[in-house]
Motif scaffolding. Structure first.
Motif: not given
Length: 316
Positions: A116-134, A155-159
């Motif tokens: 659902l996020l392909d080609g879209r702007r999104a965010t998540t918790h900064w701690l897992l950002a590198r894992e998400f990007e990979a 999408t939102s960041a931390g809880m």
């Protein structure tokens, strides 16, 4: 009445459900049952949380929801074919699909795995950002955001950022006055803008002594002025050599790097929330000229100042 579904799964984080209270207090504030909130899961029944205690839920079915909110977990959530199929169906353009689909914190991993996020702007918790990007290179991840709206996908960041996201939904549905009243009743800030940084430069430094804190406070109040080590040392009542050594020992950064981060934070906020020309923002935050500020933005955020402003306006 708008129906809201919170999607949980084994190992979900309880704090994700804090956003539920935003819709509850919207009902209380207006005196009307404007939101009907349900908690759903793939199989229904008690679903264990990451800390142990479970939450009762209804099983996925063909019920229509106006908004589907996928909760997050402490780690990257485990998915299942049924969970992925449910969120895909909710986000589809078919009759009965949700008007908006959202993810709180690491719930973004579920939306991304569902495509659902392909080609879209999104965010998540900064701690897992590198894992998400990979894992999801097709997603335009912006890790330093509180929340992001891209069409009907949120999408939102931390809880706790889920509360900001829910307040933004209430504001879009019912207007700013209601959202502000809800925030006041919940004793939370109304509201952190979606583009606001997930962390503060001052909080990241965490100096241990009052002298170093005094120097940082002085720097923050005087960003437009030159801030050499000698000036900061004087504010801390230390010699320049002792100040530099103590500053690095307490913060892990050089005074020059810390000042640049404070300037970046202030400049980004001015770009997101104001209409000042770039030249004025650069001058007021101590970058001296727009090109120097532009280079600093590219190093820190991967985007130039004007792109930061455009994104903030798009979120608004």
């Amino acid at each position: 009445m708008q129906r809201i579904a919170f999607v949980i799964f084994p190992g979900f984080q309880m704090m994700s459900l804090a956003a539920l209270s935003v819709f509850e207090f919207a009902n209380i504030t207006t005196g009307e049952p404007l939101y009907d909130v349900s908690i759903v899961s793939e199989h229904g029944g008690q679903v264990p949380s990451s800390i142990g205690p479970g939450m009762d839920s209804a099983a996925f079915d063909a019920s229509h929801f106006d908004t589907v909110l996928v909760c997050g977990g402490v780690d990257v959530p485990d998915t299942s074919p049924g969970l992925l199929a449910y969120v895909r169906s909710a986000a589809s353009s078919t009759p009965g699909a949700a008007r908006r689909v959202a993810a709180i914190c690491t719930g973004a991993f579920i939306l991304a795995e569902a495509g659902l996020l392909d080609g879209r702007r999104a965010t998540t918790h900064w701690l897992l950002a590198r894992e998400f990007e990979a894992a999801f290179p097709k997603v335009k991840l912006e890790e330093d955001r509180i929340f992001i709206i891209d069409d009907h996908i949120w999408t939102s960041a931390g809880m706790t950022a889920g509360v900001d996201l829910a307040l933004a939904m209430v504001e879009k549905d019912l207007g700013g006055d209601i959202a502000r009243s809800v925030a006041k009743k919940l004793v939370v800030y109304h509201r952190r803008a979606g583009g606001q940084s997930q962390y503060s430069a001052l909080l990241e430094l965490e100096p241990k002594s009052d002298r170093i804190q005094s120097a940082l406070d002085y720097a923050r109040r005087n960003l437009a002025a030159p801030l050499p080590v000698e000036t900061l040392a004087e504010a801390a009542h230390l010699s320049p050599r002792q100040f530099s050594r103590t500053f690095r020992a307490e913060t892990g950064q050089s005074p020059a790097k810390a000042v640049e981060n404070l300037r970046l934070e202030a400049a980004r906020l001015m770009m997101e929330q104001g209409r000042h020309p770039v030249d004025i923002v650069a001058r007021e935050t101590g970058f001296a000229d727009r090109e120097r500020m532009r280079r600093a933005f590219l190093r820190a955020f991967g985007q130039p100042p004007l792109a930061i402003r455009r994104n903030a306006r798009a979120d608004a």
